[in-house]
Design an enzyme around this catalytic site. Structure first.
Site, PDB file in Angstrom:
ATOM      1  N   GLU A 166     -44.278   5.336-113.305  1.00 44.48           N
ATOM      2  CA  GLU A 166     -44.219   6.742-112.500  1.00 44.48           C
ATOM      3  C   GLU A 166     -42.368   7.889-112.966  1.00 44.48           C
ATOM      4  O   GLU A 166     -42.355   8.127-112.175  1.00 44.48           O
ATOM      5  CB  GLU A 166     -42.641   6.126-111.078  1.00 44.48           C
ATOM      6  N   ASN A 209     -48.314   3.049-115.220  1.00 48.35           N
ATOM      7  CA  ASN A 209     -48.404   3.086-114.180  1.00 48.35           C
ATOM      8  C   ASN A 209     -48.085   3.549-113.239  1.00 48.35           C
ATOM      9  O   ASN A 209     -46.907   4.192-113.413  1.00 48.35           O
ATOM     10  CB  ASN A 209     -48.031   1.924-114.220  1.00 48.35           C
ATOM     11  N   HIS A 246     -49.478   0.510-103.361  1.00 49.90           N
ATOM     12  CA  HIS A 246     -48.620  -0.340-102.205  1.00 49.90           C
ATOM     13  C   HIS A 246     -48.730   0.578-101.041  1.00 49.90           C
ATOM     14  O   HIS A 246     -48.897   1.522-101.526  1.00 49.90           O
ATOM     15  CB  HIS A 246     -47.267   0.726-102.414  1.00 49.90           C
ATOM     16  N   GLU A 274     -49.581  -3.791-108.189  1.00 54.27           N
ATOM     17  CA  GLU A 274     -47.911  -3.818-107.483  1.00 54.27           C
ATOM     18  C   GLU A 274     -48.710  -4.305-105.672  1.00 54.27           C
ATOM     19  O   GLU A 274     -48.505  -3.366-105.237  1.00 54.27           O
ATOM     20  CB  GLU A 274     -47.108  -3.064-107.165  1.00 54.27           C
ATOM     21  N   ASP A 276     -49.085  -4.877-102.002  1.00 49.67           N
ATOM     22  CA  ASP A 276     -49.612  -4.961-101.024  1.00 49.67           C
ATOM     23  C   ASP A 276     -49.755  -4.351 -99.866  1.00 49.67           C
ATOM     24  O   ASP A 276     -49.744  -2.798 -99.899  1.00 49.67           O
ATOM     25  CB  ASP A 276     -47.658  -5.381-101.034  1.00 49.67           C
TER      26      ASP A 276
HETATM   27  C1  XIL Z   1     -39.160  -3.142-106.723  1.00 53.72           C
HETATM   28  C2  XIL Z   1     -39.119  -4.743-106.458  1.00 53.72           C
HETATM   29  O1  XIL Z   1     -39.779  -5.397-105.802  1.00 53.72           O
HETATM   30  C3  XIL Z   1     -37.774  -5.035-105.140  1.00 53.72           C
HETATM   31  O2  XIL Z   1     -36.572  -6.190-106.076  1.00 53.72           O
HETATM   32  C4  XIL Z   1     -36.410  -4.072-106.295  1.00 53.72           C
HETATM   33  O3  XIL Z   1     -34.899  -4.012-106.048  1.00 53.72           O
HETATM   34  C5  XIL Z   1     -36.928  -2.151-106.319  1.00 53.72           C
HETATM   35  O4  XIL Z   1     -38.073  -2.223-107.362  1.00 53.72           O
HETATM   36  N1  XIL Z   1     -42.679   0.161-108.232  1.00 53.72           N
HETATM   37  C6  XIL Z   1     -42.497  -0.540-109.277  1.00 53.72           C
HETATM   38  C7  XIL Z   1     -41.258  -1.939-108.970  1.00 53.72           C
HETATM   39  O5  XIL Z   1     -43.140  -0.011-110.562  1.00 53.72           O
HETATM   40  O6  XIL Z   1     -40.985  -2.512-110.065  1.00 53.72           O
HETATM   41  C8  XIL Z   1     -40.848  -1.806-107.440  1.00 53.72           C
HETATM   42  O7  XIL Z   1     -40.127  -3.468-106.996  1.00 53.72           O
HETATM   43  C9  XIL Z   1     -41.760  -1.431-106.158  1.00 53.72           C
HETATM   44  C10 XIL Z   1     -42.520   0.262-106.489  1.00 53.72           C
END
Ligand code: XIL
Length: 668
Positions: A166, A209, A246, A274, A276
């Site tokens: 990020e 990422n 996401h 990641e 969802d």
């Molecule tokens: C999130 C986790 O799922 C949570 O448990 C934590 O509190 C915060 O981080 N981008 C990322 C992940 O790269 O590491 C993040 O994970 C979600 C967004």
């Protein structure tokens, strides 16, 4: 005794003792094999196209059985959700806390799952001692040290690391995010992080990422693309880009596949890291999965949690399993999009192999071919792959002078008897005791391996399987016989080395002619080095678990098949079989008795004439040729050694010949 005469005991010594061997009848019911080769779990189905399907995992939940059951059934890759982040792993300068991440790493290794490392350099979940550094020299050394320490701790165990996470700003600027790393170190910090990472663990893939980079037209996507393009142009080490994915309930932007393929065209792998989707609409999930499947360098998909209650967006129920661990509609959509078989067929395909076997045997297909320097009595222990339109067979040749190796190739079985025999002792493999070969292509290194016994477990490599002169000189897997083998081998012999890998680890099996099957382990990244943790994988009385063990992955199922050669009450060789859901798991009897054998003279017909009563050391004809040793679930074929039932005398001069069994009770 010399090495050569120690290889096998004379056969006569075996007779008379074998009647005492206790054999246990199989209790495994016959299952109807699935008609098509489709898997019923996400990981197994993704593996059909060489991909992984992973989940973010929380160490604290591994002890919850509902959670771990789904994880180990469905997923073949894991990403620690928080445990490898800076605030957990280096909470104060120079003091490292690996406990929670180690728990996940051990779980992954024990269950054959890949491990993604997440994440080394990120502005969030960053301890305040880092965020408050203002000196560039200090931050530079702190960042390098963090990367080096953490990557070294997990060296060889990580498939891909999210090196930087990020680093770009949201919105339309295409600018870097104003993090402490950007503010104090300037634009060069990402390059520096990747270069440091490459030296720390050269075997791990190094990823950038980010989120909101799925839409090709977004300024953030374009900015990341330009960075990767620049890195590739200047030789800055980068291997992959992770798209967090996401998504809102609408799912991926319509250009997602374009974005994946445009990045892939820069020469990097792409991964969905990641995933969802708010409310988890089935179509949105299927579209996301299809975008990846349509891009050959999209190597895998990770969902960010298992059940909805595990999600960081729990109120949006964005995952594939509900709070009770039930599969949601999105789960079936994902499995179907990958070509798998949802729900109804699960019970059938879970037991892909039947519990009893019948076979038809060919006549003798291959016999020894002596030449001016090789006077051969027996052709033995075949290993075979079908590659590039040909069968490639490696076998032991035996004579009173001892054992060496031979190679032959042919386009179909009718040509086998006329194939030229190339003696491998003419090349770097050299002369002396070399026997019981096993050949496979180790895809991560684009190299063929020939594994064989020399008194140690040895191997040679070759980039061209069809070039018998291309094999390297023997190297040993072990510095010496592992202690556990020394302690159990008794008066047996250390024989029949066998390598098989899953998506995370490689395993080396061997036998001791004394009732023990041994297994050692290393990571896929470390192979062929690092075989340790030698254990007894199976044991029985000496003749019930004698030698020539094979372990295979059954295509389209979660099953592994173990075959071990036994010596029956009639003194003849035959095969027993077991299955397991993991290579390092415990083995359940399949067809494992004299009356219900895997392959024995009593379940083989010989339309061309009964030329052998022994069904001895050989190999299954595989569905592929790589290190996974995948076999079809249907119409099995087994290349074996047999011999004239009347022959006797010195074991090394017995007239072994090769023949092929074809399964006649395949339901598909
Ligand atoms: C999130 C986790 O799922 C949570 O448990 C934590 O509190 C915060 O981080 N981008 C990322 C992940 O790269 O590491 C993040 O994970 C979600 C967004």
């Amino acid at each position: 005794m010399t090495l050569l005469t120690r290889i096998r005991r004379p056969r006569a010594a075996l007779l008379g003792l074998v009647a005492a061997t206790a054999l246990v009848a199989t209790g495994t019911a016959t299952a109807v094999p699935d008609v098509t080769i489709k898997a019923s779990t996400l990981g197994a189905q993704a593996a059909q196209s060489g991909r992984y399907f992973g989940a973010a995992v929380a160490a604290g939940k591994l002890g919850t059985s509902a959670y771990a059951t789904i994880l180990d059934r469905e997923f073949n890759s894991v990403t620690p959700e928080n445990e490898m982040k800076w605030d957990t792993i280096e909470p104060s300068r120079g003091s490292f806390n690996y406990g929670p991440a180690d728990q996940i790493a051990s779980h992954a290794s024990a269950h054959g799952q890949r491990l993604r490392g997440h994440t080394l350099v990120w502005h969030s979940q960053l301890p305040s001692w880092v965020g408050s550094i203002t000196s560039s020299a200090t931050l530079s050394s702190v960042m390098n040290n963090h990367i080096t320490q953490v990557m070294s701790h997990y060296k060889g165990r990580i498939y891909a690391w999210d090196v930087v996470n990020e680093a770009f700003a949201d919105g339309t600027s295409g600018a870097r995010r104003a993090t402490v790393f950007q503010n104090v170190l300037g634009n060069g910090y990402i390059e520096q992080a990747f270069r440091t990472a490459r030296s720390a663990d050269p075997a791990a893939k190094l990823c950038y990422n980010d989120y909101n980079i799925e839409d090709w037209s977004a300024a953030k996507t374009q900015a990341v693309y330009r960075m990767v393009q620049d890195f590739k142009a200047r030789g800055v080490p980068i291997d992959c880009v992770g798209f967090q994915a996401h998504f809102g309930s609408a799912g991926p932007p319509s250009s997602f596949q374009t974005t994946l393929s445009n990045f892939a065209a820069l020469g990097v792998d792409v991964q969905i890291t990641e995933l969802d989707i708010a409310t988890a609409p089935a179509t949105a999930y299927a579209n996301t999965v299809r975008a990846c499947l349509n891009v050959s360098r999209c190597t895998g998909i990770t969902v960010w949690g298992i059940r909805d209650i595990d999600s960081w967006r729990a109120s949006q129920t964005p995952l594939l399993f509900d709070g009770n661990g039930n599969k949601k509609a999105a789960y079936n959509a994902v499995l179907t999009a990958m070509g798998g078989t949802p729900a109804a067929a699960v019970a059938r395909s879970a037991a892909a192999l039947p519990g009893s076997y019948s076979w038809s045997s060919s006549g003798v297909l291959m016999s020894p071919k002596s030449d001016s320097t090789h006077s051969i009595a027996g052709l033995k222990d075949p290993s075979v792959v079908y590659y590039n339109g040909k069968y490639h067979v490696f076998a032991s040749v035996a004579s009173s002078a001892g054992y060496s190796l031979v190679y032959l190739s042919f386009t179909d079985w009718s040509q086998a008897s006329s194939a030229t025999h190339y003696y491998l002792d003419r090349g770097a493999i050299g002369t002396g005791y070399r026997a019981a070969p096993q050949v496979f292509y180790f895809a991560p290194q684009n190299t063929w391996y020939l594994v064989y016994q020399t008194g140690n477990a040895s191997f040679s490599t070759n980039t061209d399987i069809s070039n018998p002169n291309g094999w390297s000189a023997p190297r040993n897997f072990y510095s010496a016989m592992p202690d556990i083998i020394k302690q159990n081998i008794g008066s047996g012999y250390w024989v029949d080395m066998w390598v098989i890998c899953d998506s995370a680890n490689c395993y080396l099996f061997s036998s001791d002619d004394n009732g023990h099957l041994y297994r050692s382990q290393t990571t896929l990244a470390q192979f062929p080095n690092g075989f340790t943790n030698t254990v007894i994988a199976a044991q029985d009385s000496k003749y019930a678990l004698f030698e020539a063990a094979n372990v295979y992955k059954v295509q389209g199922s979660n099953q592994y098949l173990l075959l071990v050669e036994a010596i029956g009450s009639d003194g003849r060789r035959y095969f027993r079989s077991w299955t397991s859901s993991s290579i390092a798991g415990s083995w359940t009897q399949l067809a494992a008795s004299e009356s219900n054998p895997f392959a024995r003279a009593n379940n083989v017909t010989f339309p061309a004439g009964s030329w052998t009563k022994d069904i001895s050391h050989g190999e299954m004809i595989r569905a592929g040729y790589d290190q996974t040793l995948t076999i079809p679930a249907c119409k099995l074929q087994y290349l074996y050694q047999g011999k004239d039932p009347g022959a006797g005398g010195d074991y090394n001069t017995l007239p072994w010949r090769l023949g092929l069994l074809t399964q006649t009770n395949s339901a598909c």
